[in-house]
Design a protein around this motif. Structure first.
Motif, PDB file in Angstrom:
ATOM      1  N   VAL A  59      -3.477  15.166   7.515  1.00  0.00           N
ATOM      2  CA  VAL A  59      -3.687  13.770   7.908  1.00  0.00           C
ATOM      3  C   VAL A  59      -2.732  12.894   7.111  1.00  0.00           C
ATOM      4  O   VAL A  59      -2.728  12.930   5.874  1.00  0.00           O
ATOM      5  CB  VAL A  59      -5.145  13.323   7.673  1.00  0.00           C
ATOM      6  CG1 VAL A  59      -5.327  11.873   8.098  1.00  0.00           C
ATOM      7  CG2 VAL A  59      -6.104  14.231   8.434  1.00  0.00           C
ATOM      8  N   LEU A  60      -1.917  12.122   7.821  1.00  0.00           N
ATOM      9  CA  LEU A  60      -0.928  11.251   7.199  1.00  0.00           C
ATOM     10  C   LEU A  60      -1.282   9.793   7.470  1.00  0.00           C
ATOM     11  O   LEU A  60      -1.766   9.451   8.547  1.00  0.00           O
ATOM     12  CB  LEU A  60       0.470  11.535   7.757  1.00  0.00           C
ATOM     13  CG  LEU A  60       0.976  12.975   7.668  1.00  0.00           C
ATOM     14  CD1 LEU A  60       2.315  13.098   8.377  1.00  0.00           C
ATOM     15  CD2 LEU A  60       1.104  13.410   6.208  1.00  0.00           C
ATOM     16  N   LYS A  61      -0.986   8.941   6.504  1.00  0.00           N
ATOM     17  CA  LYS A  61      -1.188   7.499   6.651  1.00  0.00           C
ATOM     18  C   LYS A  61       0.138   6.794   6.404  1.00  0.00           C
ATOM     19  O   LYS A  61       0.725   6.913   5.328  1.00  0.00           O
ATOM     20  CB  LYS A  61      -2.246   6.992   5.683  1.00  0.00           C
ATOM     21  CG  LYS A  61      -2.539   5.498   5.804  1.00  0.00           C
ATOM     22  CD  LYS A  61      -3.633   5.072   4.835  1.00  0.00           C
ATOM     23  CE  LYS A  61      -3.959   3.585   4.974  1.00  0.00           C
ATOM     24  NZ  LYS A  61      -5.032   3.179   4.029  1.00  0.00           N
ATOM     25  N   GLY A  62       0.639   6.067   7.398  1.00  0.00           N
ATOM     26  CA  GLY A  62       1.904   5.366   7.252  1.00  0.00           C
ATOM     27  C   GLY A  62       1.852   4.358   6.123  1.00  0.00           C
ATOM     28  O   GLY A  62       0.929   3.544   6.058  1.00  0.00           O
ATOM     29  N   LYS A  63       2.831   4.388   5.228  1.00  0.00           N
ATOM     30  CA  LYS A  63       2.816   3.466   4.084  1.00  0.00           C
ATOM     31  C   LYS A  63       3.032   2.025   4.511  1.00  0.00           C
ATOM     32  O   LYS A  63       2.548   1.106   3.878  1.00  0.00           O
ATOM     33  CB  LYS A  63       3.890   3.877   3.064  1.00  0.00           C
ATOM     34  CG  LYS A  63       3.562   5.159   2.303  1.00  0.00           C
ATOM     35  CD  LYS A  63       4.251   5.192   0.954  1.00  0.00           C
ATOM     36  CE  LYS A  63       3.648   4.193  -0.018  1.00  0.00           C
ATOM     37  NZ  LYS A  63       4.278   4.254  -1.348  1.00  0.00           N
ATOM     38  N   LYS A  64       3.779   1.817   5.588  1.00  0.00           N
ATOM     39  CA  LYS A  64       4.048   0.462   6.056  1.00  0.00           C
ATOM     40  C   LYS A  64       2.971  -0.028   7.024  1.00  0.00           C
ATOM     41  O   LYS A  64       2.455  -1.130   6.875  1.00  0.00           O
ATOM     42  CB  LYS A  64       5.420   0.406   6.730  1.00  0.00           C
ATOM     43  CG  LYS A  64       5.805  -0.974   7.260  1.00  0.00           C
ATOM     44  CD  LYS A  64       7.223  -0.987   7.818  1.00  0.00           C
ATOM     45  CE  LYS A  64       7.335  -0.151   9.067  1.00  0.00           C
ATOM     46  NZ  LYS A  64       8.664  -0.252   9.714  1.00  0.00           N
ATOM     47  N   ASP A 109       7.770   7.016   5.703  1.00  0.00           N
ATOM     48  CA  ASP A 109       7.081   7.401   4.475  1.00  0.00           C
ATOM     49  C   ASP A 109       5.590   7.455   4.770  1.00  0.00           C
ATOM     50  O   ASP A 109       5.016   6.472   5.278  1.00  0.00           O
ATOM     51  CB  ASP A 109       7.335   6.390   3.342  1.00  0.00           C
ATOM     52  CG  ASP A 109       8.764   6.458   2.812  1.00  0.00           C
ATOM     53  OD1 ASP A 109       9.363   7.542   2.891  1.00  0.00           O
ATOM     54  OD2 ASP A 109       9.251   5.437   2.312  1.00  0.00           O
ATOM     55  N   PHE A 110       4.946   8.585   4.420  1.00  0.00           N
ATOM     56  CA  PHE A 110       3.543   8.776   4.748  1.00  0.00           C
ATOM     57  C   PHE A 110       2.765   9.255   3.531  1.00  0.00           C
ATOM     58  O   PHE A 110       3.199  10.181   2.833  1.00  0.00           O
ATOM     59  CB  PHE A 110       3.376   9.820   5.855  1.00  0.00           C
ATOM     60  CG  PHE A 110       4.068   9.473   7.146  1.00  0.00           C
ATOM     61  CD1 PHE A 110       3.404   8.795   8.149  1.00  0.00           C
ATOM     62  CD2 PHE A 110       5.395   9.833   7.337  1.00  0.00           C
ATOM     63  CE1 PHE A 110       4.043   8.475   9.333  1.00  0.00           C
ATOM     64  CE2 PHE A 110       6.047   9.525   8.522  1.00  0.00           C
ATOM     65  CZ  PHE A 110       5.364   8.838   9.526  1.00  0.00           C
ATOM     66  N   LEU A 111       1.641   8.622   3.290  1.00  0.00           N
ATOM     67  CA  LEU A 111       0.719   9.100   2.260  1.00  0.00           C
ATOM     68  C   LEU A 111      -0.047  10.290   2.828  1.00  0.00           C
ATOM     69  O   LEU A 111      -0.585  10.217   3.942  1.00  0.00           O
ATOM     70  CB  LEU A 111      -0.253   7.989   1.872  1.00  0.00           C
ATOM     71  CG  LEU A 111      -1.225   8.281   0.725  1.00  0.00           C
ATOM     72  CD1 LEU A 111      -0.462   8.411  -0.586  1.00  0.00           C
ATOM     73  CD2 LEU A 111      -2.280   7.190   0.628  1.00  0.00           C
ATOM     74  N   ILE A 112      -0.056  11.390   2.109  1.00  0.00           N
ATOM     75  CA  ILE A 112      -0.805  12.570   2.561  1.00  0.00           C
ATOM     76  C   ILE A 112      -2.268  12.371   2.171  1.00  0.00           C
ATOM     77  O   ILE A 112      -2.641  12.448   1.008  1.00  0.00           O
ATOM     78  CB  ILE A 112      -0.237  13.855   1.951  1.00  0.00           C
ATOM     79  CG1 ILE A 112       1.233  14.030   2.368  1.00  0.00           C
ATOM     80  CG2 ILE A 112      -1.058  15.064   2.398  1.00  0.00           C
ATOM     81  CD1 ILE A 112       1.908  15.258   1.771  1.00  0.00           C
ATOM     82  N   VAL A 113      -3.084  12.084   3.171  1.00  0.00           N
ATOM     83  CA  VAL A 113      -4.508  11.796   2.940  1.00  0.00           C
ATOM     84  C   VAL A 113      -5.309  13.077   2.804  1.00  0.00           C
ATOM     85  O   VAL A 113      -6.231  13.186   1.995  1.00  0.00           O
ATOM     86  CB  VAL A 113      -5.075  10.934   4.097  1.00  0.00           C
ATOM     87  CG1 VAL A 113      -6.564  10.685   3.913  1.00  0.00           C
ATOM     88  CG2 VAL A 113      -4.321   9.615   4.199  1.00  0.00           C
ATOM     89  N   GLU A 114      -4.972  14.055   3.622  1.00  0.00           N
ATOM     90  CA  GLU A 114      -5.685  15.329   3.631  1.00  0.00           C
ATOM     91  C   GLU A 114      -4.698  16.419   4.019  1.00  0.00           C
ATOM     92  O   GLU A 114      -3.871  16.218   4.912  1.00  0.00           O
ATOM     93  CB  GLU A 114      -6.844  15.284   4.631  1.00  0.00           C
ATOM     94  CG  GLU A 114      -7.604  16.571   4.797  1.00  0.00           C
ATOM     95  CD  GLU A 114      -8.650  16.506   5.910  1.00  0.00           C
ATOM     96  OE1 GLU A 114      -9.099  17.592   6.346  1.00  0.00           O
ATOM     97  OE2 GLU A 114      -8.999  15.394   6.337  1.00  0.00           O
TER      98      GLU A 114
END
Length: 428
Positions: free
Chosen positions: A152-157, A140-145
């Protein structure tokens, strides 16, 4: 006085009511509508890359395993295709994905994809992180940009950042990964050194991390830097400063067999020759009965005479060393069945290795170890109760044709292993 306070209160309430009535609505659409539009916009960007995306993926919150290349293509029907350098270059796995609202827009790889979930699978198919943990990656990844040029993805965990850029139209996935795998193999140096500001810096490779070590006064400073391999060399997860020099990665010069720092040909990184025990631990070496010493031959004779022949078992192949990504130990083939018995090892100095079985095996390995004499076959290397220390030697460290293991405590236990495959090793 009471009347004054009462009138003042009425005035305040009246002013508040008036302000509330006249206040403009800051948003013309509901939050649900805005979320739907944001999700659609992100999906449009993800599916716009007709040849998919290149992703530099760093699993684990600590980046302990470094970074790996993943190719991934998102389709409008919510299906996704993925490939990664962990597998053969032509391997592609399919699954599905979703885009959802959860404290931001989240990209979720919501069904199992072998090429992608290898980074988060708790069963740990790599053998690196341990059962129940694995490589500790995200799905699961937060879409930062999100733009057509970069996502740019940020791992939720883990909170780790992964960057995706579009693959060029017509560029072959298979060729791209094959080139990276070839580059990785060509620069698999374990030790390097460079000089910064007059100070010598040793550089060691651990998984996909570089460990920089240098003296600062009387103190030894160590800096660990995760990297991913590309066609040019090593790209760091983020820039690092070593002795005042900003480093973002290393470019490999194949002609000179050395690295230079990105953007600075003055920073030369020399590759040091590997120790002989490192060469042994990275390779896969083949067993031949005729190349075993007196000690090992006794055990192989006993197994062959008392168990293998009476049960019509033919040892088609036996090998020792690195059997795959992060897997080290004894491998064999008997009557077309493949068995694996895993070992732990510790390198000591430049030419010593201590080895011992760790109790892990595939089902064929368990069966043959328990019932068909393969406890004899592995005993000369170090069994469950007896670690063994060996001195390692070879004919040519740059291009070895064999590795010779000499037991430090049992001089008749000398095992010479061939670099070339050996069929029917009991006949050789």
């Amino acid at each position: 006085m009471k009347k004054f306070f009462y009138m003042l209160l009425l005035a305040v309430v009246s002013m508040t009511a008036a302000c509330t009535i006249e206040q403009d609505d800051l948003f013309s659409e509901s939050s649900a509508t805005r979320a739907d539009e944001a999700m659609k916009a992100n999906m449009d960007i993800l599916t716009s890359a007709s040849n998919g995306w290149k992703m530099a993926y760093f699993p684990s919150a600590t980046k302990a395993f470094g970074g790996y290349n993943v190719l991934i293509k998102f389709n409008k029907d919510r299906s996704v295709e993925a490939s990664s350098e962990f597998y053969d270059a032509d391997f592609i796995a399919s699954s599905s994905y979703t885009i959802k609202q959860s404290a931001g827009i989240v990209l979720s790889m919501d069904t199992y994809n072998e090429a992608f979930h290898i980074f988060s699978d708790p069963s740990d198919p790599t053998g690196w992180g341990g059962a129940g943990e694995g490589l500790g990656g995200d799905y699961d990844f937060l879409i930062v940009e999100a733009t057509a040029e970069k996502v740019v993805l940020k791992g939720k965990k883990t909170g780790g950042i992964s960057v995706m850029t579009p693959m060029a139209e017509g560029e072959s996935w298979e060729n791209y990964l094959a080139d990276i795998q070839a580059r990785d193999a060509s620069i698999s140096a374990k030790k390097m050194k460079m000089v910064l500001g007059g100070t010598e810096v040793l550089v060691k490779v651990d998984m996909r991390n570089l460990i920089f070590s240098y003296l600062q006064g009387e103190e030894v400073v160590q800096v660990r830097v995760p990297f991913v391999v590309n066609k040019e060399g090593y790209v760091f997860y983020e820039p690092v400063e070593i002795l005042g020099e900003k480093l973002e990665g290393f470019t490999f010069n194949e002609q000179k067999d050395e690295f230079t720092s990105f953007g600075s040909t003055e920073v030369i990184v020399q590759i040091l020759p590997p120790d002989i025990n490192e060469i042994f631990s990275k390779g896969l070496w083949y067993i031949s009965y005729s190349k075993l010493g007196e000690y090992a031959q006794r055990y192989y004779n006993a197994a062959n005479t008392n168990i293998w022949k009476p049960n019509k078992l033919n040892l088609d192949m036996a090998c020792f060393g690195t059997l795959g990504q992060g897997v080290f130990g004894f491998g064999f083939q008997v009557n077309n069945e493949m068995g694996i018995l895993l070992f732990d090892f510790v390198l000591q100095g430049s030419d010593k290795v201590m080895m011992q079985m760790n109790g892990n095996a595939n089902q064929v390995g368990v069966t043959f170890f328990s019932n068909f004499g393969f406890n004899y076959a592995v005993h000369p290397f170090g069994d469950l109760s007896t670690p063994r220390m060996f001195t390692v030697s070879t004919d040519n460290p740059k291009d070895p044709t064999y590795m010779r293991l000499t037991d430090v405590n049992e001089p008749t236990n000398v095992i010479e292993l061939s670099a070339m495959p050996v069929k029917n090793p009991m006949d050789k």
